[in-house]
Design an enzyme around this catalytic site. Sequence first.
Site, PDB file in Angstrom:
ATOM      1  N   GLU A 281       0.839  -1.199   0.000  1.00  0.00           N
ATOM      2  CA  GLU A 281       0.000   0.000   0.000  1.00  0.00           C
ATOM      3  C   GLU A 281       0.870   1.243   0.000  1.00  0.00           C
ATOM      4  O   GLU A 281       1.999   1.215   0.484  1.00  0.00           O
ATOM      5  CB  GLU A 281      -0.884   0.021   1.259  1.00  0.00           C
ATOM      6  CG  GLU A 281      -1.766  -1.197   1.362  1.00  0.00           C
ATOM      7  CD  GLU A 281      -2.720  -1.126   2.540  1.00  0.00           C
ATOM      8  OE1 GLU A 281      -2.858  -0.057   3.158  1.00  0.00           O
ATOM      9  OE2 GLU A 281      -3.323  -2.171   2.825  1.00  0.00           O
ATOM     10  N   LYS A 283       2.170   4.645   1.455  1.00  0.00           N
ATOM     11  CA  LYS A 283       2.273   5.133   2.835  1.00  0.00           C
ATOM     12  C   LYS A 283       1.929   6.617   2.841  1.00  0.00           C
ATOM     13  O   LYS A 283       2.664   7.436   2.320  1.00  0.00           O
ATOM     14  CB  LYS A 283       3.673   4.894   3.387  1.00  0.00           C
ATOM     15  CG  LYS A 283       3.799   5.211   4.863  1.00  0.00           C
ATOM     16  CD  LYS A 283       5.157   4.771   5.390  1.00  0.00           C
ATOM     17  CE  LYS A 283       5.237   4.825   6.909  1.00  0.00           C
ATOM     18  NZ  LYS A 283       5.017   6.121   7.486  1.00  0.00           N
ATOM     19  N   ARG A 303      -3.306   7.651  17.374  1.00  0.00           N
ATOM     20  CA  ARG A 303      -2.386   6.530  17.547  1.00  0.00           C
ATOM     21  C   ARG A 303      -2.025   6.321  19.027  1.00  0.00           C
ATOM     22  O   ARG A 303      -1.688   5.243  19.446  1.00  0.00           O
ATOM     23  CB  ARG A 303      -1.118   6.885  16.762  1.00  0.00           C
ATOM     24  CG  ARG A 303      -0.170   5.794  16.535  1.00  0.00           C
ATOM     25  CD  ARG A 303       0.981   6.374  15.725  1.00  0.00           C
ATOM     26  NE  ARG A 303       1.952   5.366  15.407  1.00  0.00           N
ATOM     27  CZ  ARG A 303       2.755   4.811  16.293  1.00  0.00           C
ATOM     28  NH1 ARG A 303       2.702   5.158  17.551  1.00  0.00           N
ATOM     29  NH2 ARG A 303       3.618   3.896  15.917  1.00  0.00           N
ATOM     30  N   PHE A 373      -7.364   1.414   6.004  1.00  0.00           N
ATOM     31  CA  PHE A 373      -6.527   0.258   5.664  1.00  0.00           C
ATOM     32  C   PHE A 373      -6.779  -0.996   6.482  1.00  0.00           C
ATOM     33  O   PHE A 373      -6.196  -2.034   6.201  1.00  0.00           O
ATOM     34  CB  PHE A 373      -5.044   0.633   5.670  1.00  0.00           C
ATOM     35  CG  PHE A 373      -4.543   1.308   6.925  1.00  0.00           C
ATOM     36  CD1 PHE A 373      -4.406   0.620   8.109  1.00  0.00           C
ATOM     37  CD2 PHE A 373      -4.179   2.658   6.890  1.00  0.00           C
ATOM     38  CE1 PHE A 373      -3.912   1.240   9.242  1.00  0.00           C
ATOM     39  CE2 PHE A 373      -3.691   3.297   8.024  1.00  0.00           C
ATOM     40  CZ  PHE A 373      -3.560   2.579   9.209  1.00  0.00           C
ATOM     41  N   ARG A 448       5.187  -4.979  17.001  1.00  0.00           N
ATOM     42  CA  ARG A 448       5.890  -4.872  15.724  1.00  0.00           C
ATOM     43  C   ARG A 448       6.323  -6.289  15.386  1.00  0.00           C
ATOM     44  O   ARG A 448       7.211  -6.821  16.020  1.00  0.00           O
ATOM     45  CB  ARG A 448       7.139  -4.023  16.010  1.00  0.00           C
ATOM     46  CG  ARG A 448       7.636  -3.169  14.917  1.00  0.00           C
ATOM     47  CD  ARG A 448       8.899  -2.472  15.413  1.00  0.00           C
ATOM     48  NE  ARG A 448       8.635  -1.371  16.318  1.00  0.00           N
ATOM     49  CZ  ARG A 448       8.227  -0.167  15.923  1.00  0.00           C
ATOM     50  NH1 ARG A 448       8.055   0.093  14.652  1.00  0.00           N
ATOM     51  NH2 ARG A 448       8.007   0.785  16.794  1.00  0.00           N
TER      52      ARG A 448
HETATM   53  P1  AMP Z   1       5.925   4.929  11.120  1.00  0.00           P
HETATM   54  O1  AMP Z   1       5.078   5.822  11.966  1.00  0.00           O
HETATM   55  O2  AMP Z   1       6.927   5.653  10.314  1.00  0.00           O
HETATM   56  O3  AMP Z   1       6.489   3.785  11.909  1.00  0.00           O
HETATM   57  O4  AMP Z   1       4.978   4.233  10.020  1.00  0.00           O
HETATM   58  C1  AMP Z   1       3.794   3.574  10.356  1.00  0.00           C
HETATM   59  C2  AMP Z   1       2.637   4.526  10.183  1.00  0.00           C
HETATM   60  O5  AMP Z   1       2.362   4.783   8.812  1.00  0.00           O
HETATM   61  C3  AMP Z   1       1.313   3.992  10.691  1.00  0.00           C
HETATM   62  O6  AMP Z   1       1.216   4.130  12.071  1.00  0.00           O
HETATM   63  C4  AMP Z   1       0.320   4.865   9.945  1.00  0.00           C
HETATM   64  O7  AMP Z   1       0.088   6.048  10.687  1.00  0.00           O
HETATM   65  C5  AMP Z   1       1.042   5.290   8.687  1.00  0.00           C
HETATM   66  N1  AMP Z   1       0.455   4.791   7.430  1.00  0.00           N
HETATM   67  C6  AMP Z   1       0.363   5.507   6.300  1.00  0.00           C
HETATM   68  N2  AMP Z   1      -0.181   4.792   5.308  1.00  0.00           N
HETATM   69  C7  AMP Z   1      -0.459   3.578   5.802  1.00  0.00           C
HETATM   70  C8  AMP Z   1      -1.024   2.386   5.252  1.00  0.00           C
HETATM   71  N3  AMP Z   1      -1.415   2.289   3.986  1.00  0.00           N
HETATM   72  N4  AMP Z   1      -1.149   1.306   6.072  1.00  0.00           N
HETATM   73  C9  AMP Z   1      -0.747   1.376   7.356  1.00  0.00           C
HETATM   74  N5  AMP Z   1      -0.207   2.479   7.926  1.00  0.00           N
HETATM   75  C10 AMP Z   1      -0.053   3.578   7.168  1.00  0.00           C
END
Ligand code: AMP
Length: 614
Positions: A281, A283, A303, A373, A448
């Site tokens: 998907e 991001k 979150r 999602f 995770r």
């Molecule tokens: P990170 O915060 O950098 O660890 O990345 C994970 C975060 O990406 C998730 O907590 C979501 O807020 C965000 N995110 C954006 N697009 C998506 C997606 N398609 N599926 C899941 N998470 C997503």
Amino acid sequence: MRFKILAGFFDRIEKVSSRLKMTDLLADLFKEADSDEIARVVYMSQGQLAPAYKQVEIGFGEKFVEEAIAKASGYDKGEVQKLFKKKGDLGLVAEELLGKRKQSSLFSAELTMEKVFRNLMKIASSEGKGSQPLKIKLLAELLNSASPLEARYLIRIPLGSLRLGVGDSTMMDAFAKNLLAEGKKEKGLVKEVRAKLKEKKKEKRADEFERKLRLRVREMIEAKYNVHSDLGSLAEKLKKHGLDGLKRISIQPGVPIRPTLAERLPSAKEIVEKLGKCAVESKYDGFRLAVHKDGSKVSIFSRRQENVTEMFPEIVEAARKQISVEDAIFEGEALAFNEETQEYYPFQVTIQRKRKYGIGKMAKEFPLTLFAFDLLYASGKNLMGLPFKERRERLGKVIGEGKTIVLTDAIVTDSAERMDQYFNESVEKGLEGIIAKDLNAKYIAGARKFSWIKLKRSYKGELSDTVDTVIIGFFKGKGKRTQFGLGGLLTAVYDEKSRSFKSLAKIGTGMSEEMLVELHKMLSKIKHSGKPKNVDSVLEPDVWVNPHYVIEVNADEITKSPVHTAGKRGEKPGFALRFPRLVKIRQDKGPEEATTVKEIVSMFKKQRHVKTGE
Ligand code: AMP
């Protein structure tokens, strides 16, 4: 329970620095509470009156607290303020002044926890004009019946400065300790633990058995906490029904669930090697929101499980109109999206929607689109145990026509080239990168586990991903920066093993002048006298702060470091970030959700791997 008992425990907890001792004290405190009061004891030990998602804020300004102290002690406000200047903590001021109070109270009855809770709740719920005198009266009333030690904690709770350092993890450790005796009698559990020990050929040692059993009970508790983020109600169920109480906790619309987290890998090739055929998907860079629909009642959680329903009226409305089932819990990333030009706005635009005032106007100007999602619950059924591909399919069916809630863009592939191509397309559209998802994985709340793997934009000479660090202190700054009161930050990552924060980087770049001022203001409110108990750092900042704020940091690489403690083992050096730069403040993450030491070690290894082309 008498408040005296609670205050006595708080005093002892404050004095110990080892987490094990802290856990033992908490476990003893929970033994003293009966099932009707344990939830309140749990909330108060974390300086709250209700679970965080209910957002009950006592928020009481220092000026008013000073007045309440003056009123109850008979000293005038000037004297209270003078002592406050000297001690820097109104809790200690109340303790001292009530110890030598000038007037003995007419009502001094023995304080109960119930009474304290009731008055603080009234303080939290009274608002508007004329509420200040009432709040002062309610606090002074409690102080009138308080001993000096009780006064210390009575004051710190409404000021939000209790900070005993008991995080959620330590709370759950204490619950597990109290359930150990019962666990030993549970045949199924004992069998399971024995079998595991046998596998590792360790079954003979009794202490090992006890340790493993306790860990297993702890795991069972956490699994429930992950789907029902309310430690108070969890404690109550455990107190009433023992381990059996866990069965009575289930996913429920209106109570937040801890989010699943993404792992990282440096390339599409490695992702395909790990997951095989998977969903990929885009991001999106916005806010992660969990939408809970319960009939026409809609709640939205961030979150960090804050209730942010009020901030996003268009999503509430869309959930009512577009979601075809009576009740549901689903997740998505919300961002400002320009329908006309089909452009995603940058995060700087979306972030403006996080506000308490002027919501309606901003919602019109920058309406959000929620890219959904995952579906966790629908029509009374918990779907977390279903494979992702099925949840996604159901999600598609549940979302009805409309523009506000839409599915994320996705493909399914087992080819690294296709994944790379999709990654490039996403980046060209102004998105952050991709997230690959294991088609067969359950929804793993609060952890995770390689069910999601992210791949972000990387720039030449930079780490392929940013790191989220926790601010543990700041430096006052030299030269021009002295005017801002802040010249640099000392930051750390989270060590899950010791539940402490270990230093990783000093950061002085990436901050505008406005940001320096803002950071100084934010951090001054959470100053800590001396190094906090849950911080491990050899470097000493000018000012220590309570680990609270998480910032996203970019850097050139991870290097070995003799001065930082992240990853340090005995004589072996720790790790540091080379040329760290602040990217943004991550209001959506709590300190325990920051990057972990384990992740830093693994990023260090991968970086070498990539560099040498192995
Ligand atoms: P990170 O915060 O950098 O660890 O990345 C994970 C975060 O990406 C998730 O907590 C979501 O807020 C965000 N995110 C954006 N697009 C998506 C997606 N398609 N599926 C899941 N998470 C997503």
